[in-house]
Motif scaffolding. Structure first.
Motif, PDB file in Angstrom:
ATOM      1  N   GLY A   1       0.842  -1.189   0.000  1.00 37.89           N
ATOM      2  CA  GLY A   1       0.000   0.000   0.000  1.00 37.89           C
ATOM      3  C   GLY A   1       0.875   1.236   0.000  1.00 37.89           C
ATOM      4  O   GLY A   1       1.920   1.277   0.666  1.00 37.89           O
TER       5      GLY A   1
ATOM      6  N   GLY B   1      -0.458   4.760   0.189  1.00 41.81           N
ATOM      7  CA  GLY B   1      -1.285   5.942   0.398  1.00 41.81           C
ATOM      8  C   GLY B   1      -0.548   7.021   1.182  1.00 41.81           C
ATOM      9  O   GLY B   1       0.680   6.985   1.344  1.00 41.81           O
TER      10      GLY B   1
ATOM     11  N   SER C   1      -0.544  -1.326   4.828  1.00 41.79           N
ATOM     12  CA  SER C   1      -1.029   0.046   4.752  1.00 41.79           C
ATOM     13  C   SER C   1      -2.070   0.191   3.657  1.00 41.79           C
ATOM     14  O   SER C   1      -1.930   0.991   2.745  1.00 41.79           O
ATOM     15  CB  SER C   1       0.158   0.989   4.499  1.00 41.79           C
ATOM     16  OG  SER C   1      -0.251   2.331   4.470  1.00 41.79           O
ATOM     17  N   VAL C   2      -3.127  -0.623   3.768  1.00 41.48           N
ATOM     18  CA  VAL C   2      -4.234  -0.550   2.815  1.00 41.48           C
ATOM     19  C   VAL C   2      -5.525  -0.338   3.593  1.00 41.48           C
ATOM     20  O   VAL C   2      -5.549  -0.446   4.820  1.00 41.48           O
ATOM     21  CB  VAL C   2      -4.331  -1.826   1.956  1.00 41.48           C
ATOM     22  CG1 VAL C   2      -3.061  -2.019   1.151  1.00 41.48           C
ATOM     23  CG2 VAL C   2      -4.605  -3.055   2.822  1.00 41.48           C
ATOM     24  N   LYS C   3      -6.600  -0.062   2.907  1.00 41.19           N
ATOM     25  CA  LYS C   3      -7.886   0.134   3.574  1.00 41.19           C
ATOM     26  C   LYS C   3      -8.346  -1.180   4.208  1.00 41.19           C
ATOM     27  O   LYS C   3      -8.127  -2.264   3.660  1.00 41.19           O
ATOM     28  CB  LYS C   3      -8.934   0.640   2.582  1.00 41.19           C
ATOM     29  CG  LYS C   3      -8.620   2.021   2.021  1.00 41.19           C
ATOM     30  CD  LYS C   3      -9.717   2.495   1.109  1.00 41.19           C
ATOM     31  CE  LYS C   3      -9.385   3.843   0.463  1.00 41.19           C
ATOM     32  NZ  LYS C   3      -9.185   4.904   1.461  1.00 41.19           N
ATOM     33  N   SER C   4      -9.009  -1.060   5.358  1.00 44.27           N
ATOM     34  CA  SER C   4      -9.405  -2.247   6.123  1.00 44.27           C
ATOM     35  C   SER C   4     -10.315  -3.161   5.311  1.00 44.27           C
ATOM     36  O   SER C   4     -10.227  -4.391   5.426  1.00 44.27           O
ATOM     37  CB  SER C   4     -10.112  -1.836   7.418  1.00 44.27           C
ATOM     38  OG  SER C   4     -11.253  -1.032   7.155  1.00 44.27           O
ATOM     39  N   GLU C   5     -11.148  -2.580   4.449  1.00 41.24           N
ATOM     40  CA  GLU C   5     -12.113  -3.396   3.716  1.00 41.24           C
ATOM     41  C   GLU C   5     -11.460  -4.240   2.615  1.00 41.24           C
ATOM     42  O   GLU C   5     -12.085  -5.173   2.096  1.00 41.24           O
ATOM     43  CB  GLU C   5     -13.222  -2.532   3.119  1.00 41.24           C
ATOM     44  CG  GLU C   5     -12.770  -1.437   2.191  1.00 41.24           C
ATOM     45  CD  GLU C   5     -12.576  -0.109   2.900  1.00 41.24           C
ATOM     46  OE1 GLU C   5     -12.715   0.935   2.223  1.00 41.24           O
ATOM     47  OE2 GLU C   5     -12.268  -0.102   4.110  1.00 41.24           O
TER      48      GLU C   5
ATOM     49  N   LEU D   1      -8.042  -5.351   3.015  1.00 41.93           N
ATOM     50  CA  LEU D   1      -6.856  -6.038   3.534  1.00 41.93           C
ATOM     51  C   LEU D   1      -6.985  -7.548   3.450  1.00 41.93           C
ATOM     52  O   LEU D   1      -6.042  -8.242   3.056  1.00 41.93           O
ATOM     53  CB  LEU D   1      -6.580  -5.618   4.977  1.00 41.93           C
ATOM     54  CG  LEU D   1      -5.366  -6.292   5.619  1.00 41.93           C
ATOM     55  CD1 LEU D   1      -4.087  -5.955   4.863  1.00 41.93           C
ATOM     56  CD2 LEU D   1      -5.232  -5.916   7.086  1.00 41.93           C
TER      57      LEU D   1
ATOM     58  N   SER E   1       0.799  -3.503  11.257  1.00 40.87           N
ATOM     59  CA  SER E   1      -0.457  -3.008  10.692  1.00 40.87           C
ATOM     60  C   SER E   1      -0.698  -1.558  11.086  1.00 40.87           C
ATOM     61  O   SER E   1      -0.599  -1.195  12.262  1.00 40.87           O
ATOM     62  CB  SER E   1      -1.625  -3.865  11.185  1.00 40.87           C
ATOM     63  OG  SER E   1      -2.861  -3.260  10.847  1.00 40.87           O
TER      64      SER E   1
ATOM     65  N   VAL F   1      -3.619  -0.436   9.832  1.00 45.79           N
ATOM     66  CA  VAL F   1      -4.996  -0.540   9.355  1.00 45.79           C
ATOM     67  C   VAL F   1      -5.944  -0.461  10.545  1.00 45.79           C
ATOM     68  O   VAL F   1      -5.823  -1.237  11.489  1.00 45.79           O
ATOM     69  CB  VAL F   1      -5.210  -1.866   8.594  1.00 45.79           C
ATOM     70  CG1 VAL F   1      -6.637  -1.943   8.062  1.00 45.79           C
ATOM     71  CG2 VAL F   1      -4.208  -2.007   7.465  1.00 45.79           C
TER      72      VAL F   1
ATOM     73  N   THR G   1      -3.207  11.443  11.842  1.00 44.11           N
ATOM     74  CA  THR G   1      -2.910  12.133  10.583  1.00 44.11           C
ATOM     75  C   THR G   1      -1.772  13.149  10.669  1.00 44.11           C
ATOM     76  O   THR G   1      -1.056  13.321   9.671  1.00 44.11           O
ATOM     77  CB  THR G   1      -4.176  12.803  10.007  1.00 44.11           C
ATOM     78  OG1 THR G   1      -4.763  13.649  11.001  1.00 44.11           O
ATOM     79  CG2 THR G   1      -5.184  11.761   9.570  1.00 44.11           C
TER      80      THR G   1
END
Length: 273
Positions: free
Chosen positions: A10, A12, A70-74, A76, A96, A98, A126
């Motif tokens: 990931g 992002g 490092s990707v979206k939880s939906e 992973l 993780s 996430v 952030t």
């Protein structure tokens, strides 16, 4: 103790923030970093760092001693399901970033990749994107304290970083994860007050933001309790204590405490969905 090679699945904003922090601090050599993403859009933003980029997640796993998820939880779970089982003695540490997935969740997912998953769960906020963040982390049962220290040292390049038991991750999420949004609202409201009293929007926002930044620095650098600093700012019968009385009448403490509580409870719900 430092990992020989670091990978990211990931690419992002948070990956970009971590990479910049790690490399700028000298903790990581760019030539020992590999990052994967499905398209070139985000990979192009980190190529200038001198790292290796790829579309092949399996190459990241095979090449790395420590891997940031490092990707979206939906997505992973599907990303992990697509990984090939690791061959030989290679057993990387998975870190993780996430949200909404417990160490147990991650370990169960990674059983298809390795027989003994080693997982660290982290929660950076952030402002880590400008190396002014907060981060907490928890260690899975197969992770040594020494490995945890490596993760902490890396994350400290972008954030104040502390280890907590996993059951406190969501409390931290409610405070430091959601907290920046509360402070942005406070800055906006302070600026609105300045505009109401005649300041230009640009000047009011600058003064409001710097006031918050300066007050935070006073807490961090003096080590004084916020209540002591508040008392020191209030002269007898002065304007500041008058303003504080107004804030108390409108329930500022209750509002902020309740906001942290609500965010923490929501984070708990997400963990147990």
């Amino acid at each position: 103790m430092q990992p020989a090679h670091i990978g990211f699945i990931g690419c992002g904003n948070m990956t970009q923030a971590l990479l910049n922090g790690f490399i700028r601090s000298g903790l990581v050599e760019p030539t020992k970093v590999i990052v994967s993403a499905p398209s070139d859009k985000n990979l192009s933003k980190v190529c200038s760092l001198g790292i290796t980029t790829t579309h092949d997640n399996d190459l990241v796993v095979a090449s790395s001693d420590l891997i940031f998820l490092s990707v979206k939880s939906e997505v992973l779970e599907s990303v992990i399901n697509d990984l090939k089982p690791i061959e030989g003695d290679h057993n990387p540490l998975f870190v993780s970033i996430v949200g909404g997935l417990t160490i147990h969740d991650l370990e169960m997912m990674l059983l298809s990749v390795t027989a003994m998953p080693r997982v660290v769960r982290t929660m950076p906020n952030t402002p880590s994107m400008i190396s002014q963040g907060c981060c907490v982390y928890s260690l899975g049962s197969e992770v040594t304290p020494e490995e945890g220290h490596v993760v902490q040292e890396l994350l400290s390049a972008v954030a104040v970083c502390e280890m907590v038991p996993e059951h406190l991750i969501n409390a931290a999420a409610g405070l430091s994860g959601s907290g920046p949004a509360y402070i942005y609202m406070a800055i906006e409201a302070l600026a609105d007050g300045g505009v109401k009293m005649g300041l230009s929007r640009h000047l009011a926002q600058t003064l409001a933001a710097q006031t918050v930044k300066g007050a935070a620095a006073m807490v961090m650098e003096t080590g004084k309790h916020p209540a002591q600093l508040k008392d020191e700012a209030c002269s007898f019968g002065g304007m500041t204590i008058s303003g504080i009385h107004t804030l108390e009448k409108h329930g500022i403490r209750n509002a902020l405490i309740s906001a942290v509580e609500a965010s923490s409870n929501k984070s708990n719900e997400i963990d147990h969905r």
